[in-house]
Scaffold this motif. Structure first.
Motif, PDB file in Angstrom:
ATOM      1  N   UNK A 115      38.871  46.158  26.351  1.00 28.82           N
ATOM      2  CA  UNK A 115      38.079  45.135  27.042  1.00 28.82           C
ATOM      3  C   UNK A 115      37.395  45.717  28.272  1.00 28.82           C
ATOM      4  N   UNK A 116      38.123  46.542  29.030  1.00 27.51           N
ATOM      5  CA  UNK A 116      37.549  47.143  30.224  1.00 27.51           C
ATOM      6  C   UNK A 116      36.368  48.049  29.917  1.00 27.51           C
ATOM      7  N   UNK A 117      36.475  48.834  28.867  1.00 27.36           N
ATOM      8  CA  UNK A 117      35.391  49.748  28.490  1.00 27.36           C
ATOM      9  C   UNK A 117      34.187  48.989  27.953  1.00 27.36           C
ATOM     10  N   UNK A 118      34.410  47.844  27.340  1.00 28.52           N
ATOM     11  CA  UNK A 118      33.298  47.068  26.778  1.00 28.52           C
ATOM     12  C   UNK A 118      32.571  46.241  27.835  1.00 28.52           C
ATOM     13  N   UNK A 119      33.277  45.807  28.877  1.00 28.43           N
ATOM     14  CA  UNK A 119      32.684  44.862  29.828  1.00 28.43           C
ATOM     15  C   UNK A 119      32.306  45.463  31.178  1.00 28.43           C
ATOM     16  N   UNK A 120      32.825  46.664  31.512  1.00 26.00           N
ATOM     17  CA  UNK A 120      32.546  47.284  32.812  1.00 26.00           C
ATOM     18  C   UNK A 120      32.769  46.298  33.961  1.00 26.00           C
ATOM     19  N   UNK A 121      34.004  45.888  34.215  1.00 26.37           N
ATOM     20  CA  UNK A 121      34.275  44.819  35.191  1.00 26.37           C
ATOM     21  C   UNK A 121      33.892  45.160  36.624  1.00 26.37           C
ATOM     22  N   UNK A 331      37.934  52.395  39.405  1.00 25.89           N
ATOM     23  CA  UNK A 331      37.199  53.636  39.161  1.00 25.89           C
ATOM     24  C   UNK A 331      35.691  53.400  39.233  1.00 25.89           C
ATOM     25  N   UNK A 332      35.222  52.275  38.731  1.00 21.76           N
ATOM     26  CA  UNK A 332      33.789  51.972  38.769  1.00 21.76           C
ATOM     27  C   UNK A 332      33.325  51.647  40.185  1.00 21.76           C
ATOM     28  N   UNK A 333      34.152  50.962  40.970  1.00 23.11           N
ATOM     29  CA  UNK A 333      33.794  50.657  42.355  1.00 23.11           C
ATOM     30  C   UNK A 333      33.678  51.945  43.165  1.00 23.11           C
ATOM     31  N   UNK A 334      34.591  52.869  42.951  1.00 20.55           N
ATOM     32  CA  UNK A 334      34.612  54.120  43.709  1.00 20.55           C
ATOM     33  C   UNK A 334      33.839  55.237  43.016  1.00 20.55           C
ATOM     34  N   UNK A 335      33.153  54.894  41.911  1.00 24.49           N
ATOM     35  CA  UNK A 335      32.305  55.845  41.185  1.00 24.49           C
ATOM     36  C   UNK A 335      33.093  57.071  40.726  1.00 24.49           C
ATOM     37  N   UNK A 339      38.387  59.888  31.893  1.00 21.81           N
ATOM     38  CA  UNK A 339      38.269  60.504  30.579  1.00 21.81           C
ATOM     39  C   UNK A 339      39.382  60.070  29.649  1.00 21.81           C
ATOM     40  N   UNK A 340      39.394  60.661  28.468  1.00 21.32           N
ATOM     41  CA  UNK A 340      40.411  60.338  27.466  1.00 21.32           C
ATOM     42  C   UNK A 340      41.811  60.581  28.004  1.00 21.32           C
ATOM     43  N   UNK A 341      41.979  61.691  28.712  1.00 18.04           N
ATOM     44  CA  UNK A 341      43.296  62.001  29.280  1.00 18.04           C
ATOM     45  C   UNK A 341      43.770  60.936  30.251  1.00 18.04           C
ATOM     46  N   UNK A 342      42.834  60.387  31.024  1.00 22.06           N
ATOM     47  CA  UNK A 342      43.188  59.335  31.975  1.00 22.06           C
ATOM     48  C   UNK A 342      43.644  58.064  31.254  1.00 22.06           C
ATOM     49  N   UNK A 343      42.956  57.741  30.173  1.00 20.77           N
ATOM     50  CA  UNK A 343      43.330  56.537  29.419  1.00 20.77           C
ATOM     51  C   UNK A 343      44.705  56.712  28.774  1.00 20.77           C
ATOM     52  N   UNK A 369      51.331  52.584  41.275  1.00 18.98           N
ATOM     53  CA  UNK A 369      51.886  53.673  40.463  1.00 18.98           C
ATOM     54  C   UNK A 369      50.826  54.205  39.502  1.00 18.98           C
ATOM     55  N   UNK A 370      50.076  53.299  38.892  1.00 15.66           N
ATOM     56  CA  UNK A 370      49.017  53.698  37.967  1.00 15.66           C
ATOM     57  C   UNK A 370      47.906  54.452  38.692  1.00 15.66           C
ATOM     58  N   UNK A 371      47.462  53.930  39.827  1.00 16.18           N
ATOM     59  CA  UNK A 371      46.366  54.566  40.570  1.00 16.18           C
ATOM     60  C   UNK A 371      46.763  55.940  41.085  1.00 16.18           C
ATOM     61  N   UNK A 372      47.990  56.053  41.609  1.00 18.82           N
ATOM     62  CA  UNK A 372      48.429  57.351  42.132  1.00 18.82           C
ATOM     63  C   UNK A 372      48.564  58.378  41.023  1.00 18.82           C
ATOM     64  N   UNK A 373      48.993  57.932  39.827  1.00 21.63           N
ATOM     65  CA  UNK A 373      49.093  58.852  38.683  1.00 21.63           C
ATOM     66  C   UNK A 373      47.718  59.362  38.268  1.00 21.63           C
ATOM     67  N   UNK A 374      46.716  58.478  38.326  1.00 18.16           N
ATOM     68  CA  UNK A 374      45.353  58.852  37.938  1.00 18.16           C
ATOM     69  C   UNK A 374      44.595  59.542  39.061  1.00 18.16           C
TER      70      UNK A 374
END
Length: 453
Positions: A115-121, A331-335, A339-343, A369-374
């Protein structure tokens, strides 16, 4: 001469007309509607005393739920582990429960990412990195791993560190199983305390319609529709993602894997789902979740283990769909390009790190936790905090539905599901005078799991 009935029987009591009992779901809906109206009035006419009142009513309700969380989790996990002694092949049952937790989490995070990849929230919101604010504390893998073991037995209860409480309860439960009869006095005490906590929590749950007025009213008054408009795509994504899991994936699994009627599941589980939507707390909803799962035909001994375990680790809404969408949004807000590895990392964190959410209101720990990992900026958390209460309602409802779903699936696969009880399940409200939720008053009996699935 004939006499009237009243003359013939002067002691007869006049018939009293009872006031119809309003169903609990109707009380919740009324609370939602009233909360929206009061929130709109407060924001439109700047009624400060009403704004403060709504805030306090909602805050007190959440605090009352949290008040029982620490001891409830400890004694529920301890008693549920010891109840496994009544289940043959308990180790396999626990393993399959964990396996289905992971499978459903993977499906949920995949839906969130899609959903996130299709809608670019994050596109077109008007938000910038300057609008973000770094959280006071953040989750990390080191904190998660080292934070499981407490430094003392008091701090986890005072700081409400549910993960550490679960650890101590699990150790105590396993130790009690090993001690056998010597631990019986402790188990009897634990069962009594759990019954007491459950009764007290039922009183709090009865206040849910009033708490709903405060929580919804304050959200509307404080945030308003303008703020929601900025996060329209992201908000819609979270609700659509949760709805797809709740009303798409779960019914499909029930029909194809458990081979039961999905409609019956929702009829039986609805009291817990609606309470979760309002309270925004999986742990606070846990006694209701236990009872509806039993009502769906899952053996009490297995339910008393699977639901408390799920309430602290099984978070398809907060720990799968939400962090996946939030990572793409930030990620979109901060530009930042993902990639695939991140997903794949997002999927890994969602499955392994979901216990960090601990069933409490909100999912900030899991998000950080998710943001720090990425390697994404933690300031992005501040962008989502304003809208979080509105998102958390649907996330928690999805969490709790999943916590009832997995025991039904496992019980059906292991051929221990009572299909007659499942098919007879209704959406009638759970009463606090029902049987004890955790089976602590049950006579000793064995639930036999077939040697082969």
């Amino acid at each position: 001469m004939s006499a009237s009935a009243s003359t013939a029987n002067p002691d007869a009591q006049p018939t009293r007309r009872r006031i119809p009992k309003v169903p609990f779901w109707a009380q919740i809906v009324a609370g939602l509607v009233l909360g929206v109206v009061l929130g709109w009035v407060t924001r439109t006419y700047d009624v400060q005393w009403l704004h403060t009142t709504l805030d306090q009513v909602g805050h007190i309700f959440v605090q009352l739920l949290k008040l029982a969380v620490a001891p409830l989790v400890f004694f529920a996990i301890l008693v549920s582990i010891t109840n496994l002694r009544k289940v043959n092949n308990a180790a396999r049952l626990a393993t399959r429960t964990l396996l289905w937790f992971m499978i459903t989490s993977l499906i949920a995070v995949a839906i969130g990412l899609t959903i996130g990849l299709l809608t670019n929230p994050g596109a077109g919101t008007g938000l910038t990195p300057k609008d973000g604010e770094k959280p006071e504390s953040a989750g990390s893998w080191l904190d998660f791993l080292t934070g499981i073991i407490p430094t003392d037995v008091i701090t986890p209860f005072t700081e409400l560190n549910v993960l550490q409480i679960v650890f101590m309860a699990a150790v105590a439960g396993v130790a009690a199983l090993k001690l056998g009869e010597k631990a019986q006095p402790i188990l009897t005490f634990s069962e009594s305390v759990l019954a007491l906590l459950q009764k007290a929590l039922w009183w709090v749950i009865r206040l849910a319609p009033i708490g709903t007025v405060g929580l919804i009213g304050y959200a509307i008054a404080d945030y308003g529709w303008d703020l929601i408009g900025k996060y329209a795509t992201f908000t819609a994504d979270v609700y659509i993602g949760c709805a797809l899991v709740l009303f798409g994936v779960y019914p499909l699994l029930l029909a194809t894997v458990a081979k039961v009627n999905p409609v019956q599941f929702f009829k039986g589980a609805w009291p817990a789902i609606q309470l979760a939507f309002v309270s925004r707390s999986s742990v606070g909803t846990m006694p209701v979740t236990v009872k509806v799962t039993e009502r769906l035909g899952v053996p009490k001994e297995y339910t008393s283990f699977a639901v408390p375990f799920g309430a602290t680790t099984k978070m398809d809404g907060c720990a799968a769909i939400y962090p996946a969408l939030a990572a793409i949004f930030i990620a979109q807000i901060f530009d930042v390009q993902l990639g695939i590895g991140d997903y794949l990392l997002i999927a890994f964190v969602s499955v392994i790190g979901s216990a960090a959410t601990a069933g409490l209101t909100g999912a900030t720990v899991m998000l950080t936790l998710t943001l720090s990992t990425l390697g994404l900026p933690l300031e992005g958390v501040g962008l989502l905090m304003a809208i979080d209460p509105i998102l958390d309602m649907m996330r928690t409802a999805t969490n709790v539905a999943g916590q009832a779903l997995v025991p039904v699936i496992v019980a059906a696969r292991e051929k221990i599901l009572d299909h007659d009880a499942y098919n007879a399940a209704s959406s009638s409200p759970i009463d606090d005078e029902d049987e004890d939720a955790y089976g602590v008053r049950d006579a000793e009996r064995k639930v036999t799991v077939p040697a082969t699935a």
